[in-house]
Design a protein around this motif. Structure first.
Motif, PDB file in Angstrom:
ATOM      1  N   ARG A  94       0.845  -1.192   0.000  1.00 44.91           N
ATOM      2  CA  ARG A  94       0.000   0.000   0.000  1.00 44.91           C
ATOM      3  C   ARG A  94       0.867   1.223   0.000  1.00 44.91           C
ATOM      4  N   THR A  95       0.305   2.248  -0.486  1.00 46.19           N
ATOM      5  CA  THR A  95       1.063   3.483  -0.447  1.00 46.19           C
ATOM      6  C   THR A  95       0.505   4.253   0.722  1.00 46.19           C
ATOM      7  N   PRO A  96       1.277   5.136   1.163  1.00 45.23           N
ATOM      8  CA  PRO A  96       0.880   5.933   2.313  1.00 45.23           C
ATOM      9  C   PRO A  96      -0.441   6.633   2.107  1.00 45.23           C
ATOM     10  N   ASP A  97      -0.662   6.971   0.932  1.00 42.26           N
ATOM     11  CA  ASP A  97      -1.909   7.695   0.732  1.00 42.26           C
ATOM     12  C   ASP A  97      -3.106   6.801   0.836  1.00 42.26           C
ATOM     13  N   ARG A  98      -2.880   5.557   0.814  1.00 40.92           N
ATOM     14  CA  ARG A  98      -4.038   4.690   0.953  1.00 40.92           C
ATOM     15  C   ARG A  98      -3.826   3.669   2.028  1.00 40.92           C
ATOM     16  N   PRO A  99      -3.852   4.093   3.191  1.00 41.41           N
ATOM     17  CA  PRO A  99      -3.605   3.242   4.341  1.00 41.41           C
ATOM     18  C   PRO A  99      -4.713   2.241   4.549  1.00 41.41           C
ATOM     19  N   GLY A 100      -4.413   1.270   5.253  1.00 39.27           N
ATOM     20  CA  GLY A 100      -5.427   0.267   5.540  1.00 39.27           C
ATOM     21  C   GLY A 100      -4.747  -1.030   5.903  1.00 39.27           C
ATOM     22  N   LYS A 101      -5.511  -2.007   6.060  1.00 37.76           N
ATOM     23  CA  LYS A 101      -4.944  -3.292   6.439  1.00 37.76           C
ATOM     24  C   LYS A 101      -4.533  -4.105   5.245  1.00 37.76           C
ATOM     25  N   GLY A 102      -3.498  -4.786   5.393  1.00 41.06           N
ATOM     26  CA  GLY A 102      -3.096  -5.700   4.330  1.00 41.06           C
ATOM     27  C   GLY A 102      -2.662  -5.036   3.043  1.00 41.06           C
ATOM     28  N   SER A 103      -2.069  -5.805   2.231  1.00 41.18           N
ATOM     29  CA  SER A 103      -1.590  -5.281   0.958  1.00 41.18           C
ATOM     30  C   SER A 103      -2.638  -5.476  -0.115  1.00 41.18           C
ATOM     31  N   TYR A 104      -2.301  -5.030  -1.258  1.00 44.73           N
ATOM     32  CA  TYR A 104      -3.187  -5.258  -2.397  1.00 44.73           C
ATOM     33  C   TYR A 104      -2.635  -6.497  -3.063  1.00 44.73           C
ATOM     34  N   TRP A 105      -3.478  -7.133  -3.755  1.00 42.99           N
ATOM     35  CA  TRP A 105      -3.042  -8.324  -4.490  1.00 42.99           C
ATOM     36  C   TRP A 105      -3.380  -8.104  -5.947  1.00 42.99           C
TER      37      TRP A 105
ATOM     38  N   GLU B 251      14.843 -17.017 -17.670  1.00 38.01           N
ATOM     39  CA  GLU B 251      16.165 -16.601 -17.585  1.00 38.01           C
ATOM     40  C   GLU B 251      16.429 -15.454 -16.688  1.00 38.01           C
ATOM     41  N   GLU B 252      16.048 -14.353 -16.897  1.00 43.12           N
ATOM     42  CA  GLU B 252      16.478 -13.369 -15.974  1.00 43.12           C
ATOM     43  C   GLU B 252      15.377 -12.639 -15.336  1.00 43.12           C
ATOM     44  N   GLY B 253      14.337 -13.047 -15.473  1.00 42.69           N
ATOM     45  CA  GLY B 253      13.255 -12.310 -14.875  1.00 42.69           C
ATOM     46  C   GLY B 253      13.345 -12.382 -13.403  1.00 42.69           C
ATOM     47  N   GLY B 254      13.598 -13.480 -12.943  1.00 42.24           N
ATOM     48  CA  GLY B 254      13.673 -13.614 -11.517  1.00 42.24           C
ATOM     49  C   GLY B 254      12.309 -13.515 -10.997  1.00 42.24           C
ATOM     50  N   PRO B 255      12.238 -13.761  -9.798  1.00 46.51           N
ATOM     51  CA  PRO B 255      10.947 -13.697  -9.163  1.00 46.51           C
ATOM     52  C   PRO B 255      10.466 -12.308  -9.271  1.00 46.51           C
ATOM     53  N   TYR B 256       9.502 -12.124  -9.860  1.00 48.12           N
ATOM     54  CA  TYR B 256       8.962 -10.822 -10.064  1.00 48.12           C
ATOM     55  C   TYR B 256       8.860  -9.977  -8.825  1.00 48.12           C
ATOM     56  N   GLU B 257       9.260  -8.822  -8.960  1.00 50.37           N
ATOM     57  CA  GLU B 257       9.240  -7.944  -7.816  1.00 50.37           C
ATOM     58  C   GLU B 257       8.043  -7.083  -7.835  1.00 50.37           C
ATOM     59  N   PRO B 258       7.283  -7.264  -6.940  1.00 47.42           N
ATOM     60  CA  PRO B 258       6.047  -6.520  -6.882  1.00 47.42           C
ATOM     61  C   PRO B 258       6.300  -5.064  -6.789  1.00 47.42           C
ATOM     62  N   ALA B 259       7.398  -4.763  -6.396  1.00 48.41           N
ATOM     63  CA  ALA B 259       7.658  -3.373  -6.208  1.00 48.41           C
ATOM     64  C   ALA B 259       7.319  -2.593  -7.434  1.00 48.41           C
ATOM     65  N   ASP B 260       7.366  -3.255  -8.494  1.00 49.91           N
ATOM     66  CA  ASP B 260       7.105  -2.547  -9.709  1.00 49.91           C
ATOM     67  C   ASP B 260       5.738  -2.026  -9.801  1.00 49.91           C
ATOM     68  N   ILE B 261       4.921  -2.727  -9.227  1.00 48.57           N
ATOM     69  CA  ILE B 261       3.577  -2.320  -9.352  1.00 48.57           C
ATOM     70  C   ILE B 261       3.226  -1.535  -8.171  1.00 48.57           C
ATOM     71  N   LYS B 262       2.860  -0.402  -8.364  1.00 50.04           N
ATOM     72  CA  LYS B 262       2.503   0.354  -7.201  1.00 50.04           C
ATOM     73  C   LYS B 262       1.093   0.702  -7.307  1.00 50.04           C
ATOM     74  N   PRO B 263       0.551   0.737  -6.221  1.00 53.27           N
ATOM     75  CA  PRO B 263      -0.835   1.089  -6.239  1.00 53.27           C
ATOM     76  C   PRO B 263      -0.938   2.430  -6.853  1.00 53.27           C
ATOM     77  N   ASN B 264       0.008   3.166  -6.609  1.00 50.41           N
ATOM     78  CA  ASN B 264      -0.060   4.477  -7.133  1.00 50.41           C
ATOM     79  C   ASN B 264       1.115   4.711  -8.003  1.00 50.41           C
ATOM     80  N   PRO B 265       0.980   4.431  -9.160  1.00 55.97           N
ATOM     81  CA  PRO B 265       2.023   4.523 -10.148  1.00 55.97           C
ATOM     82  C   PRO B 265       2.582   5.899 -10.276  1.00 55.97           C
ATOM     83  N   ALA B 266       1.851   6.798  -9.961  1.00 51.90           N
ATOM     84  CA  ALA B 266       2.306   8.138 -10.130  1.00 51.90           C
ATOM     85  C   ALA B 266       3.627   8.449  -9.497  1.00 51.90           C
ATOM     86  N   GLU B 267       3.804   8.055  -8.341  1.00 50.13           N
ATOM     87  CA  GLU B 267       5.058   8.457  -7.772  1.00 50.13           C
ATOM     88  C   GLU B 267       6.145   7.493  -7.597  1.00 50.13           C
ATOM     89  N   ASP B 268       6.858   7.672  -6.646  1.00 48.88           N
ATOM     90  CA  ASP B 268       8.118   7.034  -6.473  1.00 48.88           C
ATOM     91  C   ASP B 268       8.350   5.761  -7.206  1.00 48.88           C
TER      92      ASP B 268
END
Ligand SMILES: [Mg+2]
Length: 407
Positions: free
Chosen positions: A186-197, A242-259
């Motif tokens: 979750r991003t700070p702007d959208r607080p709450g319990k648990g992550s998004y899936w 080959e090189e993908g590796g375990p996908y890093e969720p970090a890429d997906i942000k709930p809020n793509p706009a920033e960081d």
DNA sequence: GCCTGTTTAGCCAGTG
DNA sequence: CACTGGCTAAACAGGC
């Protein structure tokens, strides 16, 4: 060693369900849920054709799926409804098609003898993986929280208003265990319990074959050679070859706009992401009403179609023909996903062509959708339609609120 | 204490 | 019969 009731129950579940006398089934089962209203309106016992439990599991699904697909595809209610994807939009939704009682009754009566029980509580022919996927796919941002997933499932299938502990544990297990589901913090702007899936970008269309109970191959990300962890090599269908590796969720942000902290894997957002603007899946707790922004569904990217879902036993080729052009891409973006958007009609189209794919789907009759309302009659075929009902249904009682929690 | 997640284990059903 | 995918149970860690 336990085959305690739970287990046996499960095993019998379907059967049992089928055997419930409608009276019982329908009444007892949906107790207090506020939703009743939604269900009641239209016909009480939708079930027509009687089907065998087996069939149920086996092939009918496509029918349903079809409906599901359609459902998703449906004019994204998100778009049309400022209020949010799931809001009590009564009137809006209510009116469209809905079969008149007479007709319904007639039909009902016709099959009266056959049906004999409500399938309302029969276990829906979808695996948890399918259900989760549907939930994610239908969400505007293509990601949802655990509780939203629960809610989605319960709203859609009355069956799951029971034994929540049991199936919710399974849902959690599925989310964690299957690589096709990834957490999005979750991003700070959208607080709450648990992550998004959300869905792993490379998961593609896991239900290509139209089977929503069992995938042909489990989607697994390749294990970084760092850890032993069993599998590794063996799996095909790994992602990140080959090189993908375990996908890093970090890429997906709930809020793509920033960081964009992590560069690592680039991911071309398969499922939505990308979308600028705030995704803002409502936070469960508060629902500020400001759902307004609900930007247009990201997905509108391409009109693809629903893939393979509706048609049952066709070969791929056949299906493809039927269904639309089909996306050339890796299937990612355009969703080969069953529950993708657009799609809508292609399906019925297909159905027609097939002429027979009976859609009986019990579940359809099930309830939610039920109604063969518009037009088509169920036994006729043409699956879908149900979709609209689904939304309607959901819309009505799902103010989303806590209603269910209590139960 | 409940909720969210992760993980292990066993069973079942479908498939080849 | 072995494989494999899915389901359920359950233990357990963390966070609130
Ligand atoms: Mg996972």
């Amino acid at each position: 060693m336990h085959l305690n009731e739970e287990q046996s129950m499960n095993m019998l579940q379907n059967k049992a369900a089928y055997e419930l006398p409608m009276s019982v089934a329908s009444s007892s089962a949906m107790p207090a849920y506020s939703s009743m209203a939604a269900y009641t309106p239209q016909m009480p016992g939708p079930m027509h054709t009687a089907m065998h439990p087996h069939m149920y599991t086996g092939m009918n699904m496509q029918g349903h799926m079809g409906s599901m697909a359609t459902m998703n595809s449906m004019p994204p209610m998100h778009t049309m409804h400022p209020a949010g994807p799931i809001s009590p939009m009564n009137q809006a939704v209510m009116s469209p098609m809905r079969m008149d009682m007479n007709r319904a009754q007639a039909i009902n009566r016709a099959r009266e003898k056959t049906y004999r029980r409500s399938y309302t509580h029969a276990k829906p022919p979808y695996s948890y993986i399918s259900l989760i996927t549907m939930s994610i796919q239908q969400s505007p941002n293509k990601m949802c929280t655990l509780s939203e997933i629960y809610q989605f499932i319960m709203d859609l299938f009355p069956f799951y208003r029971q034994n929540q502990q049991r199936w919710q544990n399974s849902i959690r297990h599925s989310l964690s265990f299957n690589d096709c589901f990834v957490k999005v913090p979750r991003t700070p702007d959208r607080p709450g319990k648990g992550s998004y899936w959300t869905l792993h970008p490379d998961s593609g269309n896991m239900f290509e074959n139209g089977c929503y109970l069992r995938r042909q191959k489990r989607f697994k990300v390749q294990r970084r050679k760092g850890d032993p962890k069993g599998d590794d090599d063996g799996d095909d269908m790994d992602s990140g070859d080959e090189e993908g590796g375990p996908y890093e969720p970090a890429d997906i942000k709930p809020n793509p706009a920033e960081d964009q902290t992590s560069p690592s894997v680039k991911v071309e957002s398969p499922h939505s992401q990308q979308t600028p603007s705030q995704p803002q899946p409502k936070t469960e707790e508060q629902q500020p009403t400001d759902l307004t922004q609900q930007q247009p569904p990201p997905q509108q990217q391409q009109p693809t179609s629903l893939p393979h879902m509706g048609v049952p036993h066709l070969t791929h080729e056949q299906q493809q023909q039927l269904y639309v052009p089909h996306l050339g891409h890796h299937g990612m973006n355009n969703f080969t996903h069953p529950f993708s958007i657009n799609s809508l009609m292609s399906q019925s189209e297909a159905a027609k062509q097939l002429g027979e794919m009976k859609m009986y789907s019990p579940e359809m009759q099930y309830q939610y959708p039920t109604i063969q309302a518009d037009g088509k009659d169920i036994n006729g075929m043409v699956p879908n339609l149900a979709q609209s009902d689904y939304y309607r249904t959901v819309g009505q009682y799902v103010p989303h609120s806590t209603s269910v929690s209590a139960l």
